[in-house]
Design an enzyme around this catalytic site. Structure first.
Site, mmCIF file in Angstrom:
data_model
loop_
_atom_site.group_PDB
_atom_site.id
_atom_site.type_symbol
_atom_site.label_atom_id
_atom_site.label_comp_id
_atom_site.label_asym_id
_atom_site.label_seq_id
_atom_site.Cartn_x
_atom_site.Cartn_y
_atom_site.Cartn_z
ATOM 1 C CB SER A 37 -0.891 0.018 1.247
ATOM 2 O OG SER A 37 -0.090 0.209 2.419
ATOM 3 C CE LYS A 38 0.053 5.538 -4.145
ATOM 4 N NZ LYS A 38 1.090 5.797 -5.155
ATOM 5 N NE ARG A 39 -1.648 5.686 5.901
ATOM 6 C CZ ARG A 39 -2.581 5.848 6.839
ATOM 7 N NH1 ARG A 39 -2.716 4.931 7.790
ATOM 8 N NH2 ARG A 39 -3.364 6.899 6.830
ATOM 9 N NE ARG A 40 2.320 -2.742 6.218
ATOM 10 C CZ ARG A 40 2.098 -4.043 6.255
ATOM 11 N NH1 ARG A 40 1.024 -4.562 5.703
ATOM 12 N NH2 ARG A 40 2.990 -4.861 6.803
#
Length: 496
Positions: free
Chosen positions: A259-262
């Site tokens: 994901s964008k955070r990960r």
């Protein structure tokens, strides 16, 4: 895993992304494996844009895909930009071909027109679930009498086109999963063209792969559920299916979906951060595959030579940026100095530092080993080429030490006529230290401060080599006390 059969004919692989944004690492890994396999067998790597999802498409999405592929050095042989014998290479532009193929199946009795509305089909599906009955096949339009079909058209109903799927196992083979099967009743009669005239995804993909003569479909394991449907379509159209290879998922660091955070940064984000493109190519290939000798640092030529579908792994893999950074450092050190110097120039204040091409080439020769990312260059290079700041207390103390003048004068004399290469420069400096009868801790610090304004840093022979003869001797002279003899300072120029 089963053994990959030797290619029966020309190898043609394809990468078929949707232009819905920048490529992330998972998509890039798929593109890389397709490119490597095509190159290994002298085949063609095709880019086909599956652009039918117009709601999710983003402005510039196609350009971002091309920019990422170009940076990775895996430009397609055929595609929207390149053209080719199987154009067009945008799925939306091929819709007439898809509809024509659906009509072929209608005329062959392998498909039928279905006048059921989506809400009716959904209501029947729910009723079947409530009754504990199979939901895969409705089938009431399979054998409509002509009169009934005319009445439905008269009501204003538009027909979808469905393919007849019979009961029984639909068998296919995946390179990593082996033989697989699903019952046709679980698939139901496949929709080929919706009632509004839009071809469905699986039908369009199968038609395009057939018409583009794709030999190997190498894609993410998330597409595995689409494969039996596409195999049925291949067979209905009278063509043998390609080799299917469903590669494992790329996971975020620590596991879980990207994901964008990960860890789902776009490929071009790694370019901006300074990763070497060959390192990203190298790293992503290793997420699914390993060389026979276990070597991890591999040039693109070595990757092409060694790629082997039999050595693909089936397990999901996590992104490890530390390993990718290590590989970036290895690839930077393998880069020809001239090319690395050009890449560094784009990340330095070349004009402000007074650097020319020869300066950057020499710096690349000796300081590449101190970097892992291209973005490391400013921290490594600028302190060396920037005019030394000697006004700080530590620098003043070093230059005013009892042995400082002797060290500066002898270093300048030793270097005045030395071959301008790192090792001879380092050897000459050690010789001067011995001639002076000084310990290194007394001799080297004032020389370093005079050259860079710092008390610590790279080997002084490398520093002097990178600075060049003229700049080095001038800095040593400038650091001598006023009135001190400046013998040995007649040489000039940056070459030996």
């Amino acid at each position: 895993m089963i053994s990959a059969a030797a290619p029966r004919g020309p190898v043609r692989t394809r990468f078929a992304p949707s232009p819905t944004g920048a490529l992330h690492l998972g998509n890039a890994r798929t593109a890389i494996l397709n490119w490597l396999f095509a190159r290994r067998h002298g085949g063609a790597f095709v880019l086909r844009l599956e652009d039918t999802d117009t709601e999710r498409a983003v402005a510039g999405g196609e350009e971002m895909i091309y920019e990422a592929l170009d940076w990775l050095g895996i430009a397609p042989d055929e595609g929207p930009r390149e053209g080719g014998a199987f154009r067009p290479y945008r799925q939306l532009a091929r819709a007439d071909r898809h509809r024509a193929r659906a009509v072929e199946l209608l005329e062959a009795g392998k498909a039928f027109r279905c006048y059921c509305r989506p809400d009716e089909l959904e209501a029947r599906r729910k009723a079947a679930i409530a009754a504990g009955e199979p939901t895969g096949r409705d089938g009431r339009c399979r054998d409509l009498p002509p009169g009934r079909a005319r009445r439905l058209r008269a009501e204003g109903r538009e027909a979808a086109i469905r393919m007849r799927v019979e009961s029984g196992p639909v068998e296919f083979t995946d390179l990593l999963k082996g033989p697989l099967a699903i019952d046709g009743d679980d698939l139901g009669d496949l929709v080929l063209v919706r009632s509004d005239g839009r071809p469905t995804y699986n039908f369009a993909v199968a038609v395009d792969d057939i018409e583009m003569e794709i030999s190997h479909v190498i894609r993410g394991v998330g597409h595995l559920s689409n494969t039996p449907k596409q195999v049925l379509l291949y067979r209905a159209l009278g063509v043998g299916p390609p080799e299917f290879v469903h590669i494992p998922t790329v996971l975020a660091p620590g596991g879980g979906k990207l994901s964008k955070r990960r860890g789902a940064a776009g490929v071009l984000d790694y370019r901006e951060r300074g990763f070497h493109p060959d390192a990203v190519l190298n790293y992503l290939s290793l997420l699914s595959w390993s060389s026979e000798d276990g070597e991890e640092f591999l040039s693109r030529e070595a990757l092409v030579e060694r790629i082997d579908l039999d050595r693909l792994g089936a397990a999901d893999t996590e992104v490890d940026e530390e390993k990718m950074t290590w590989l970036s450092g290895r690839h930077l050190r393998a880069e020809p100095a001239e090319r690395l110097a050009r890449a560094w120039a784009a990340r330095l204040d070349v004009e402000g530092l007074g650097l020319n091409d020869a300066d950057l080439r020499r710096a690349a020769e000796v300081f590449a080993k101190r970097t892992r990312l291209l973005s490391d260059v400013a921290a490594e290079i600028e302190p060396i080429y920037r005019a030394p700041q000697t006004g700080g207390s530590a620098a003043r103390e070093s230059l005013s030490a009892p042995a400082a003048e002797t060290a500066l004068r002898l270093a300048r004399a030793a270097w005045a006529d030395t071959a301008w290469q790192p090792e001879p420069l380092a050897a000459a400096l050690r010789g001067a230290m011995r001639d002076a009868g000084l310990a290194g801790r007394a001799f080297f610090p004032p020389v370093r401060v005079a050259l860079t304004g710092q008390l610590h840093g790279p080997d002084l022979g490398e520093v002097a080599y990178a600075l060049g003869r003229e700049r080095t001797l001038a800095r040593l002279a400038a650091a001598l006390p006023p009135g001190a003899p400046k013998a040995g300072g007649g040489a000039s120029g940056d070459t030996p």
